[in-house]
Motif scaffolding. Sequence first.
Motif, short mmCIF file in Angstrom:
data_model
loop_
_atom_site.label_atom_id
_atom_site.label_comp_id
_atom_site.label_asym_id
_atom_site.label_seq_id
_atom_site.Cartn_x
_atom_site.Cartn_y
_atom_site.Cartn_z
N PRO A 114 0.82 -1.20 0.00
CA PRO A 114 0.00 0.00 0.00
C PRO A 114 0.86 1.26 0.00
O PRO A 114 1.95 1.28 0.55
CB PRO A 114 -0.79 -0.13 1.32
N THR A 115 0.36 2.32 -0.62
CA THR A 115 1.08 3.58 -0.67
C THR A 115 1.13 4.20 0.71
O THR A 115 0.11 4.38 1.38
CB THR A 115 0.38 4.56 -1.64
N ALA A 116 2.35 4.52 1.19
CA ALA A 116 2.53 5.10 2.52
C ALA A 116 2.65 6.61 2.41
O ALA A 116 2.92 7.15 1.35
CB ALA A 116 3.77 4.50 3.17
N ASP A 117 2.43 7.27 3.54
CA ASP A 117 2.59 8.72 3.59
C ASP A 117 4.06 9.06 3.39
O ASP A 117 4.91 8.64 4.19
CB ASP A 117 2.10 9.23 4.96
N PRO A 118 4.43 9.80 2.34
CA PRO A 118 5.84 10.10 2.07
C PRO A 118 6.48 10.99 3.12
O PRO A 118 7.69 11.11 3.18
CB PRO A 118 5.80 10.80 0.70
N GLU A 119 5.67 11.61 3.97
CA GLU A 119 6.21 12.50 5.00
C GLU A 119 6.41 11.79 6.34
O GLU A 119 6.87 12.41 7.30
CB GLU A 119 5.26 13.70 5.20
N VAL A 120 6.06 10.52 6.43
CA VAL A 120 6.17 9.77 7.68
C VAL A 120 6.99 8.51 7.46
O VAL A 120 6.78 7.79 6.48
CB VAL A 120 4.77 9.41 8.23
N THR A 121 7.92 8.22 8.37
CA THR A 121 8.74 7.02 8.24
C THR A 121 7.92 5.77 8.55
O THR A 121 6.80 5.85 9.08
CB THR A 121 9.95 7.07 9.19
N SER A 122 8.50 4.63 8.28
CA SER A 122 7.82 3.37 8.54
C SER A 122 7.57 3.14 10.03
O SER A 122 6.70 2.38 10.41
CB SER A 122 8.63 2.21 7.97
N ALA A 123 8.37 3.84 10.87
CA ALA A 123 8.21 3.70 12.32
C ALA A 123 7.24 4.73 12.90
O ALA A 123 6.96 4.72 14.10
CB ALA A 123 9.57 3.83 13.01
N GLY A 124 6.74 5.63 12.04
CA GLY A 124 5.78 6.62 12.51
C GLY A 124 6.39 7.93 12.96
O GLY A 124 5.90 8.57 13.91
N LEU A 125 7.46 8.38 12.28
CA LEU A 125 8.12 9.65 12.60
C LEU A 125 7.92 10.63 11.45
O LEU A 125 8.25 10.31 10.30
CB LEU A 125 9.61 9.42 12.84
N ASP A 126 7.40 11.83 11.75
CA ASP A 126 7.22 12.80 10.67
C ASP A 126 8.33 13.84 10.70
O ASP A 126 9.17 13.89 11.61
CB ASP A 126 5.84 13.46 10.74
N ARG A 127 8.32 14.69 9.69
CA ARG A 127 9.38 15.68 9.50
C ARG A 127 9.49 16.64 10.67
O ARG A 127 10.58 16.94 11.15
CB ARG A 127 9.10 16.46 8.20
N ALA A 128 8.35 17.14 11.15
CA ALA A 128 8.35 18.14 12.22
C ALA A 128 8.94 17.58 13.52
O ALA A 128 9.76 18.23 14.17
CB ALA A 128 6.94 18.65 12.46
N HIS A 129 8.52 16.38 13.90
CA HIS A 129 9.03 15.80 15.14
C HIS A 129 10.53 15.48 15.02
O HIS A 129 11.28 15.61 15.99
CB HIS A 129 8.25 14.53 15.49
N ALA A 130 10.96 15.07 13.83
CA ALA A 130 12.38 14.79 13.62
C ALA A 130 13.19 16.08 13.76
O ALA A 130 14.26 16.10 14.38
CB ALA A 130 12.61 14.16 12.25
N GLY A 131 12.68 17.17 13.17
CA GLY A 131 13.37 18.45 13.26
C GLY A 131 13.46 18.95 14.69
O GLY A 131 14.50 19.47 15.12
N THR A 132 12.40 18.79 15.45
CA THR A 132 12.40 19.20 16.85
C THR A 132 13.42 18.39 17.66
O THR A 132 14.14 18.94 18.50
CB THR A 132 11.00 19.01 17.47
N ALA A 133 13.52 17.10 17.36
CA ALA A 133 14.48 16.24 18.05
C ALA A 133 15.92 16.69 17.76
O ALA A 133 16.76 16.72 18.65
CB ALA A 133 14.29 14.78 17.64
N CYS A 134 16.18 17.06 16.50
CA CYS A 134 17.51 17.55 16.13
C CYS A 134 17.84 18.84 16.87
O CYS A 134 18.96 19.02 17.37
CB CYS A 134 17.59 17.78 14.62
N ASP A 135 16.88 19.74 16.94
CA ASP A 135 17.09 21.03 17.60
C ASP A 135 17.35 20.83 19.10
O ASP A 135 18.26 21.45 19.68
CB ASP A 135 15.88 21.92 17.38
N GLN A 136 16.59 19.98 19.73
CA GLN A 136 16.76 19.72 21.16
C GLN A 136 18.10 19.04 21.44
O GLN A 136 18.77 19.33 22.44
CB GLN A 136 15.61 18.87 21.68
N TYR A 137 18.50 18.16 20.54
CA TYR A 137 19.78 17.48 20.71
C TYR A 137 20.93 18.48 20.58
O TYR A 137 21.92 18.41 21.32
CB TYR A 137 19.92 16.38 19.64
N GLY A 138 20.78 19.44 19.66
CA GLY A 138 21.80 20.47 19.50
C GLY A 138 21.96 21.31 20.76
O GLY A 138 23.08 21.66 21.16
N LYS A 139 20.85 21.62 21.42
CA LYS A 139 20.90 22.39 22.66
C LYS A 139 21.62 21.62 23.76
O LYS A 139 22.33 22.21 24.58
CB LYS A 139 19.47 22.73 23.11
#
Length: 213
Positions: free
Chosen positions: A124-149
């Motif tokens: 089935p066609t999956a959402d291109p903005e969400v990973t197979s584990a259920g992670l979207d672009r916005a949450h990934a970006g927030t995780a990167c920013d918090q890790y940088g801090k």
Amino acid sequence: MGTLTSTHEPNRARNLMRVLLALFVGCGVVFGTATTAQAADGVKMPNVVGVSAKTVRNLLAEEGFVVKLKPEAHGPVIMPSHWKVTGQNVKAGEQIEVGDKIKLTVKLKKKYAPQSSKKASATPTADPEVTSAGLDRAHAGTACDQYGKQQYPYGWKGHMILGVIATENQGDHYFWKFEADVTNAFNAEASATVDCTVGGSNDNPQVTSFDVY
């Protein structure tokens, strides 16, 4: 093409050859007929086919060469560590000088290559903005920013909107490439580029790699 003074050129060439030998011999890559003795009058291009594109690019760039990565397919090259060198415009054994332009043809490593269209059509066609584990672009970006801090407690400003260079859903991970301003313990500030890969889900994102340069 860059030049070196006659006083420092032999030592510079020998030092560079030692660095190249240490890296490429350790990776099982052959220089052909190049030796440290021959390097006194210049540096010989090694055979870098099969080596990580990031490893080759970083080493040569740090030593003053201009490196361009050309993908065979599936471009552009966003995360060089996921690619390997399959060709080089300067043949192994040819003399190179600081400032020379070196073009490397690269290919995505098998585990990072996209699935074939035939295999993809069977699922089935999956959402291109969400990973197979259920992670979207916005949450990934927030995780990167918090890790940088966390990594730069003396000062961190991730430019997660205007400074975004690239984002990519890599199947079970999300990749972000963006600009940031960082401050170290000595209050020295610098602008940097960040490569950040995040796994997990929106409920529990996990930064798996974080490269600031």
